[in-house]
Design a protein around this motif. Structure first.
Motif, PDB file in Angstrom:
ATOM      1  N   PHE A  50       0.853  -1.190   0.000  1.00 49.94           N
ATOM      2  CA  PHE A  50       0.000   0.000   0.000  1.00 49.94           C
ATOM      3  C   PHE A  50       0.891   1.244   0.000  1.00 49.94           C
ATOM      4  N   VAL A  51       0.683   2.137  -0.958  1.00 53.05           N
ATOM      5  CA  VAL A  51       1.499   3.360  -1.042  1.00 53.05           C
ATOM      6  C   VAL A  51       0.661   4.616  -0.855  1.00 53.05           C
ATOM      7  N   GLY A  52      -0.645   4.473  -0.669  1.00 52.81           N
ATOM      8  CA  GLY A  52      -1.506   5.631  -0.445  1.00 52.81           C
ATOM      9  C   GLY A  52      -1.505   6.576  -1.631  1.00 52.81           C
ATOM     10  N   ALA A  53      -1.162   7.822  -1.368  1.00 49.83           N
ATOM     11  CA  ALA A  53      -1.147   8.848  -2.419  1.00 49.83           C
ATOM     12  C   ALA A  53       0.188   8.902  -3.158  1.00 49.83           C
ATOM     13  N   GLY A  54       1.039   7.902  -2.962  1.00 52.42           N
ATOM     14  CA  GLY A  54       2.364   7.919  -3.586  1.00 52.42           C
ATOM     15  C   GLY A  54       2.324   7.990  -5.093  1.00 52.42           C
ATOM     16  N   ASN A  55       1.408   7.239  -5.711  1.00 53.19           N
ATOM     17  CA  ASN A  55       1.292   7.275  -7.173  1.00 53.19           C
ATOM     18  C   ASN A  55       0.827   8.641  -7.664  1.00 53.19           C
ATOM     19  N   TYR A  56      -0.030   9.289  -6.903  1.00 58.05           N
ATOM     20  CA  TYR A  56      -0.506  10.614  -7.292  1.00 58.05           C
ATOM     21  C   TYR A  56       0.607  11.655  -7.158  1.00 58.05           C
ATOM     22  N   ARG A  57       1.451  11.493  -6.136  1.00 57.86           N
ATOM     23  CA  ARG A  57       2.610  12.400  -6.012  1.00 57.86           C
ATOM     24  C   ARG A  57       3.571  12.198  -7.173  1.00 57.86           C
ATOM     25  N   GLN A  58       3.723  10.945  -7.588  1.00 58.75           N
ATOM     26  CA  GLN A  58       4.621  10.666  -8.714  1.00 58.75           C
ATOM     27  C   GLN A  58       4.121  11.310 -10.000  1.00 58.75           C
ATOM     28  N   ILE A  59       2.789  11.401 -10.160  1.00 61.54           N
ATOM     29  CA  ILE A  59       2.226  12.067 -11.345  1.00 61.54           C
ATOM     30  C   ILE A  59       2.720  13.505 -11.424  1.00 61.54           C
ATOM     31  N   LEU A  60       2.761  14.191 -10.292  1.00 61.85           N
ATOM     32  CA  LEU A  60       3.175  15.593 -10.261  1.00 61.85           C
ATOM     33  C   LEU A  60       4.677  15.745 -10.409  1.00 61.85           C
ATOM     34  N   GLN A  61       5.434  14.686 -10.098  1.00 60.04           N
ATOM     35  CA  GLN A  61       6.899  14.780 -10.137  1.00 60.04           C
ATOM     36  C   GLN A  61       7.497  14.275 -11.443  1.00 60.04           C
ATOM     37  N   ASP A  62       6.780  13.429 -12.160  1.00 59.65           N
ATOM     38  CA  ASP A  62       7.307  12.834 -13.391  1.00 59.65           C
ATOM     39  C   ASP A  62       7.198  13.829 -14.548  1.00 59.65           C
ATOM     40  N   ASP A  63       8.344  14.140 -15.193  1.00 55.58           N
ATOM     41  CA  ASP A  63       8.357  15.129 -16.285  1.00 55.58           C
ATOM     42  C   ASP A  63       7.524  14.674 -17.477  1.00 55.58           C
ATOM     43  N   THR A  64       7.549  13.383 -17.783  1.00 55.51           N
ATOM     44  CA  THR A  64       6.785  12.871 -18.923  1.00 55.51           C
ATOM     45  C   THR A  64       5.287  13.045 -18.699  1.00 55.51           C
ATOM     46  N   ILE A  65       4.831  12.737 -17.481  1.00 51.07           N
ATOM     47  CA  ILE A  65       3.399  12.871 -17.186  1.00 51.07           C
ATOM     48  C   ILE A  65       2.997  14.338 -17.144  1.00 51.07           C
ATOM     49  N   ARG A  66       3.885  15.202 -16.647  1.00 51.84           N
ATOM     50  CA  ARG A  66       3.568  16.632 -16.631  1.00 51.84           C
ATOM     51  C   ARG A  66       3.464  17.180 -18.050  1.00 51.84           C
ATOM     52  N   THR A  67       4.318  16.676 -18.945  1.00 48.56           N
ATOM     53  CA  THR A  67       4.190  17.063 -20.358  1.00 48.56           C
ATOM     54  C   THR A  67       2.856  16.607 -20.923  1.00 48.56           C
ATOM     55  N   ALA A  68       2.419  15.397 -20.547  1.00 46.34           N
ATOM     56  CA  ALA A  68       1.119  14.898 -20.999  1.00 46.34           C
ATOM     57  C   ALA A  68      -0.015  15.781 -20.478  1.00 46.34           C
ATOM     58  N   LEU A  69       0.093  16.214 -19.219  1.00 51.82           N
ATOM     59  CA  LEU A  69      -0.918  17.124 -18.659  1.00 51.82           C
ATOM     60  C   LEU A  69      -0.960  18.442 -19.418  1.00 51.82           C
ATOM     61  N   LYS A  70       0.222  18.996 -19.689  1.00 51.26           N
ATOM     62  CA  LYS A  70       0.294  20.270 -20.411  1.00 51.26           C
ATOM     63  C   LYS A  70      -0.290  20.126 -21.816  1.00 51.26           C
ATOM     64  N   ASN A  71       0.060  19.044 -22.518  1.00 47.25           N
ATOM     65  CA  ASN A  71      -0.464  18.846 -23.870  1.00 47.25           C
ATOM     66  C   ASN A  71      -1.972  18.600 -23.867  1.00 47.25           C
ATOM     67  N   ALA A  73      -4.023  19.937 -21.763  1.00 43.30           N
ATOM     68  CA  ALA A  73      -4.606  21.276 -21.593  1.00 43.30           C
ATOM     69  C   ALA A  73      -4.623  22.023 -22.922  1.00 43.30           C
ATOM     70  N   VAL A  74      -3.541  21.888 -23.716  1.00 44.24           N
ATOM     71  CA  VAL A  74      -3.501  22.530 -25.037  1.00 44.24           C
ATOM     72  C   VAL A  74      -4.614  21.973 -25.919  1.00 44.24           C
ATOM     73  N   TRP A  75      -4.782  20.669 -25.892  1.00 43.75           N
ATOM     74  CA  TRP A  75      -5.849  20.037 -26.676  1.00 43.75           C
ATOM     75  C   TRP A  75      -7.219  20.577 -26.272  1.00 43.75           C
ATOM     76  N   VAL A 359     -18.931  21.134 -25.494  1.00 41.54           N
ATOM     77  CA  VAL A 359     -18.792  20.203 -24.363  1.00 41.54           C
ATOM     78  C   VAL A 359     -18.521  18.795 -24.870  1.00 41.54           C
ATOM     79  N   THR A 360     -19.213  18.386 -25.923  1.00 37.56           N
ATOM     80  CA  THR A 360     -18.989  17.050 -26.490  1.00 37.56           C
ATOM     81  C   THR A 360     -17.551  16.886 -26.967  1.00 37.56           C
ATOM     82  N   LEU A 361     -17.030  17.906 -27.629  1.00 32.35           N
ATOM     83  CA  LEU A 361     -15.652  17.816 -28.134  1.00 32.35           C
ATOM     84  C   LEU A 361     -14.632  17.894 -27.008  1.00 32.35           C
ATOM     85  N   VAL A 362     -14.925  18.653 -25.955  1.00 33.99           N
ATOM     86  CA  VAL A 362     -14.004  18.702 -24.809  1.00 33.99           C
ATOM     87  C   VAL A 362     -13.879  17.321 -24.185  1.00 33.99           C
ATOM     88  N   ILE A 363     -15.010  16.649 -23.968  1.00 31.10           N
ATOM     89  CA  ILE A 363     -14.969  15.291 -23.407  1.00 31.10           C
ATOM     90  C   ILE A 363     -14.224  14.355 -24.362  1.00 31.10           C
TER      91      ILE A 363
END
Length: 433
Positions: A50-71, A73-75, A359-363
């Motif tokens: 059990f790691v709790g919120a560890g995976n969620y913290r890794q999402i914020l720390q991983d550069d590749t995932i942060r790039t995915a989040l940024k892209n 948002a652009v989409w 809204v349909t296209l955003v989803i």
């Protein structure tokens, strides 16, 4: 009263019996996967610790995932708004032309193509080679109309050449030239098959009293045997090459080589250095790296808009057909021009339809995966990455981490929920009217 109560209970039981299969399917196919994903996101790669919120913290720390989040948002910002705007423009304009139905059919046709097929099509459209990629073929054609490239981009002085490199990619003679003594400007490095069509054999320039003459040519004989820095019978001329005579850093005369590579300069060139400007050796314009790190996301968004603008156009066109024509005519009678009618009447009346499309296209773009996966080359896939693609790579890639993948899936769900709530509120408002 008791009979009425029993009747109500019976109806509720009948309704529940009809709803039960749907509820079972909903629980099995929606509720259970969501619940299990939330549960699995709290554990490590193996699922044992059990790691709790560890995976969620890794999402914020991983550069590749942060790039995915940024892209992502652009989409969300770019793709739905562009597709909706184009759909609105197409729907309004096609109402005024006789062949509007045919145009709508053409614009809507990409919706019949799968995302995979569209990705393959646009992978070819964006190919960097202008002979294969349509986008670069058009871009290079327009560029070369205004700035033609040189026919000799690889030319350079050979061994023991009288030419030496100068600043900015130019070449200049080692020694000043003299009137009455032909100058030799030998170059190598251009493949015989790369020479312009119609290239002629080079000719040694004759001496002319009071003038500077010379030849620029390809100092290379197929099969060997030629003389270095001398015009041999089978060697090719460099036609159309600019020659400049330079004294004290100033151009005093210039000429262009003839079809046989010869040129003639006036007496003012006597004692000057001859320079071959860098424009003679400008590399052919290769176009734009559409699938390079800087442009790959906008390029893929363009493919998405190409597919979904037709969807937006059809829905908006249906809404536009329901707009009272009397309202539009009344505005024109009152002196409103077409832009004012469009901005103050058409768009506000179509606002509910535009919200539905947006809204349909955003989803839809929140879940985009296949277009990015197919169009973006492997070398720049990290630059084009989005959350749905990162979810696939993390969960099923070579270094699979189901815990982190489940956390990304939960994050994607959390991002989609607000948009869905907005849509539900809109539907309730429309239902209460």
């Amino acid at each position: 009263m008791a009979a009425t109560s029993r009747e109500a209970r019976r109806r509720r039981l009948i309704a529940a019996a009809f709803l039960l299969p749907a509820l079972v399917l909903l629980g099995a196919l929606v509720v259970h996967p969501i619940g299990y994903s939330v549960y699995r996101s709290l554990f490590d790669r193996s699922g044992d610790s059990f790691v709790g919120a560890g995976n969620y913290r890794q999402i914020l720390q991983d550069d590749t995932i942060r790039t995915a989040l940024k892209n992502t948002a652009v989409w969300v910002v770019l793709a739905p708004a562009t597709a909706t705007a184009l759909g609105l423009i197409f729907a309004v304009l096609t109402e005024r032309v006789r062949w509007g139905t045919a145009f709508k059919l053409l614009v809507f046709m990409p919706m019949a193509i799968s995302m995979l097929a569209a990705g393959i099509i646009f992978r070819l459209v964006y190919d960097h080679d202008p002979d294969r990629g349509v986008a670069n073929a058009v871009w290079v054609g327009v560029h070369d109309t205004f700035a033609e490239s040189s026919a000799f981009p690889k030319a350079r002085p050979g061994r023991d050449s009288p030419l030496v490199p100068a600043d900015g990619g130019a070449f200049v003679t080692r020694d000043p030239v003299r009137a009455g003594t032909p100058a030799a400007l030998p170059l190598v490095g251009v493949a015989p098959e790369a020479l312009p069509e119609g290239t002629r054999t080079a000719k040694a320039a004759p001496a002319e009293p009071g003038k500077v003459t010379g030849t620029a040519w390809q100092d290379f004989t197929r099969g060997g045997g030629g003389r270095t820095n001398a015009v041999d019978p089978s060697e090719s001329a460099f036609a159309g090459m600019r020659i400049e005579a330079v004294k004290d850093g100033r151009v005093v005369a210039s000429a262009t080589t003839r079809a046989d590579g010869t040129f003639t300069l006036p007496a003012a060139a006597d004692g000057a250095l001859l320079r071959l400007p860098a424009s003679n050796f400008r590399e052919a314009y290769a176009g734009v790296q559409w699938l390079g790190p800087a442009l790959v996301t906008p390029a893929v968004v363009g493919a998405y808009v190409w597919m979904w603008a037709g969807f937006a156009m059809v829905l908006i066109g249906a809404g536009l057909a329901a707009v009272p024509r009397e309202l539009l005519e009344a505005a024109r009678v009152d002196g409103a021009n077409e832009w004012q009618v469009f901005r103050r009447i058409t768009v506000p009346v179509l606002a509910p339809v535009l919200v539905v499309v947006l809204v349909t296209l955003v989803i839809n773009v929140m879940k985009v995966f296949d277009l990015v996966f197919v169009i973006a080359p492997g070398a720049v896939q990290d630059d084009a990455n989005v959350l749905a693609l990162q979810l696939y790579r993390t969960s099923f890639g070579t270094d699979a981490d189901p815990g982190l993948g489940s956390a990304i899936a939960v994050l994607l769900l959390v991002l989609v929920v607000p948009v869905m709530l907005v849509n539900i509120r809109r539907l309730r408002k429309e239902g209460s009217r």
